[in-house]
Design a protein around this motif. Structure first.
Motif, mmCIF file in Angstrom:
data_model
loop_
_atom_site.group_PDB
_atom_site.id
_atom_site.type_symbol
_atom_site.label_atom_id
_atom_site.label_comp_id
_atom_site.label_asym_id
_atom_site.label_seq_id
_atom_site.Cartn_x
_atom_site.Cartn_y
_atom_site.Cartn_z
ATOM 1 N N GLU A 1 79.321 -42.812 19.039
ATOM 2 C CA GLU A 1 80.115 -42.645 20.605
ATOM 3 C C GLU A 1 80.491 -41.113 20.506
ATOM 4 O OE1 GLU A 1 83.532 -43.989 23.483
ATOM 5 O OE2 GLU A 1 83.787 -44.593 21.363
ATOM 6 N N ILE A 2 81.082 -40.585 19.395
ATOM 7 C CA ILE A 2 81.538 -39.299 19.449
ATOM 8 C C ILE A 2 80.512 -38.361 19.295
ATOM 9 C CG2 ILE A 2 82.540 -37.468 17.642
ATOM 10 C CD1 ILE A 2 84.714 -39.861 16.913
ATOM 11 N N VAL A 3 79.461 -38.629 18.668
ATOM 12 C CA VAL A 3 78.141 -37.740 18.688
ATOM 13 C C VAL A 3 77.695 -37.851 20.402
ATOM 14 C CG1 VAL A 3 75.873 -37.492 18.010
ATOM 15 C CG2 VAL A 3 77.522 -37.739 16.476
ATOM 16 N N ASN A 4 77.282 -38.995 20.855
ATOM 17 C CA ASN A 4 76.898 -39.201 22.199
ATOM 18 C C ASN A 4 77.872 -38.357 23.185
ATOM 19 O OD1 ASN A 4 74.980 -40.670 23.833
ATOM 20 N ND2 ASN A 4 76.707 -41.568 24.452
ATOM 21 N N ASP A 5 79.179 -38.600 23.035
ATOM 22 C CA ASP A 5 79.782 -37.744 23.904
ATOM 23 C C ASP A 5 79.407 -36.423 24.133
ATOM 24 O OD1 ASP A 5 82.265 -37.639 25.571
ATOM 25 O OD2 ASP A 5 82.921 -36.151 24.068
ATOM 26 N N LYS A 6 79.052 -35.895 23.413
ATOM 27 C CA LYS A 6 78.479 -34.173 23.462
ATOM 28 C C LYS A 6 77.316 -33.834 24.066
ATOM 29 C CE LYS A 6 82.197 -34.143 20.871
ATOM 30 N NZ LYS A 6 82.629 -35.795 20.580
ATOM 31 N N LEU A 7 76.550 -35.086 24.116
ATOM 32 C CA LEU A 7 75.059 -34.798 24.669
ATOM 33 C C LEU A 7 75.203 -34.573 26.332
ATOM 34 C CD1 LEU A 7 73.237 -37.701 23.204
ATOM 35 C CD2 LEU A 7 73.436 -35.237 22.273
ATOM 36 N N PRO A 8 74.386 -33.743 26.756
ATOM 37 C CA PRO A 8 74.808 -33.250 28.276
ATOM 38 C C PRO A 8 74.248 -34.409 29.197
ATOM 39 C CG PRO A 8 72.617 -32.491 27.150
ATOM 40 C CD PRO A 8 73.414 -33.060 26.181
ATOM 41 N N LYS A 9 73.460 -35.534 28.823
ATOM 42 C CA LYS A 9 73.239 -36.354 29.882
ATOM 43 C C LYS A 9 74.041 -37.840 29.611
ATOM 44 C CE LYS A 9 68.621 -35.256 30.492
ATOM 45 N NZ LYS A 9 67.362 -35.410 31.371
ATOM 46 N N THR A 10 75.027 -37.675 28.909
ATOM 47 C CA THR A 10 76.201 -38.548 29.043
ATOM 48 C C THR A 10 76.849 -38.895 30.077
ATOM 49 O OG1 THR A 10 76.345 -38.371 26.512
ATOM 50 C CG2 THR A 10 78.199 -39.629 27.413
ATOM 51 N N PRO A 11 76.868 -39.976 30.628
ATOM 52 C CA PRO A 11 77.438 -40.276 31.889
ATOM 53 C C PRO A 11 79.100 -40.048 31.756
ATOM 54 C CG PRO A 11 76.697 -42.259 31.107
ATOM 55 C CD PRO A 11 76.231 -41.213 30.238
ATOM 56 N N SER A 12 79.844 -39.995 32.730
ATOM 57 C CA SER A 12 81.232 -39.848 32.835
ATOM 58 C C SER A 12 82.023 -41.176 32.452
ATOM 59 C CB SER A 12 81.731 -39.553 34.105
ATOM 60 O OG SER A 12 83.053 -39.931 34.359
ATOM 61 N N ARG A 13 82.920 -41.009 31.731
ATOM 62 C CA ARG A 13 83.676 -42.384 31.419
ATOM 63 C C ARG A 13 84.148 -42.872 32.357
ATOM 64 N NH1 ARG A 13 88.385 -39.445 27.874
ATOM 65 N NH2 ARG A 13 86.969 -37.532 28.307
ATOM 66 N N LYS A 14 84.233 -42.525 33.773
ATOM 67 C CA LYS A 14 84.773 -43.098 34.911
ATOM 68 C C LYS A 14 83.583 -43.912 35.501
ATOM 69 C CE LYS A 14 86.675 -39.450 36.444
ATOM 70 N NZ LYS A 14 87.458 -38.423 37.228
ATOM 71 N N THR A 15 82.471 -43.765 35.182
ATOM 72 C CA THR A 15 81.579 -44.646 36.015
ATOM 73 C C THR A 15 81.771 -46.208 35.541
ATOM 74 O OG1 THR A 15 79.597 -44.465 34.104
ATOM 75 C CG2 THR A 15 79.707 -42.797 35.804
ATOM 76 N N PRO A 16 81.291 -47.071 36.534
ATOM 77 C CA PRO A 16 81.672 -48.371 36.202
ATOM 78 C C PRO A 16 81.452 -48.958 34.929
ATOM 79 C CG PRO A 16 81.086 -48.197 38.580
ATOM 80 C CD PRO A 16 80.763 -46.988 37.813
ATOM 81 N N PRO A 17 80.274 -48.975 34.318
ATOM 82 C CA PRO A 17 79.928 -49.629 33.210
ATOM 83 C C PRO A 17 80.899 -48.990 31.878
ATOM 84 C CG PRO A 17 77.801 -49.074 34.291
ATOM 85 C CD PRO A 17 78.920 -48.511 35.066
#
Length: 153
Positions: free
Chosen positions: A59-75
């Protein structure tokens, strides 16, 4: 103190969804947190903390990727709330306060998600739009906070 821990672990879930539950799993495995015989007893099984730690690192790595959605999106928001609630429940189980743990963990996750997103956006704007240094700082805050909270369990 237990109520603050419930909220605190939920708050960490709002910053990094899997970090708190991974730390709780280690606490259960190392017998710092008594979950044996409860519905969350599996968190103390031999492989659970290892698997959750790998997922948290992913998750920490994925957070840095440009296409990772916002943490505020519903899922993403929903996952943080659920994991915050589970984390809070895990802290509440030994004290017989599972429902309070669920509520405070979920509330902590909501606050952590919204406050973390707002702080990150503001800090990124403040340094000219560079997200990576702020994202790494947020990682350090989440990990540092959860290590502190585990010491209090």
């Amino acid at each position: 103190m237990t109520l603050l821990l419930m909220f605190g672990f939920g708050f960490v879930s709002g910053l990094r969804a899997l970090t708190a539950i991974a730390a709780i799993s280690w606490a259960a495995r190392l017998e710092r947190l008594s979950l044996a015989g409860s519905w969350l007893g599996f968190l103390g099984y031999h492989w659970t903390p290892w698997l959750l730690t790998l997922a948290a690192l992913g998750e920490i790595v994925n957070d840095k990727l440009p296409k990772t959605p916002s943490r505020k999106t519903p899922p993403q928001f929903a996952v943080r709330i659920v994991l915050g609630a589970i984390s809070g429940a895990a802290i509440g189980i030994p004290a017989g306060s599972t429902l309070a743990g669920i509520a405070l963990g979920a509330l902590g996750a909501i606050v952590g998600t919204l406050l973390g997103a707002a702080a990150r956006a503001r800090l990124v704007r403040g340094i000219g739009g560079k997200d990576l240094p702020i994202a790494l700082t947020e990682d350090a805050v989440a990990v540092g906070l959860v290590l502190f909270l585990v010491q209090l369990t």
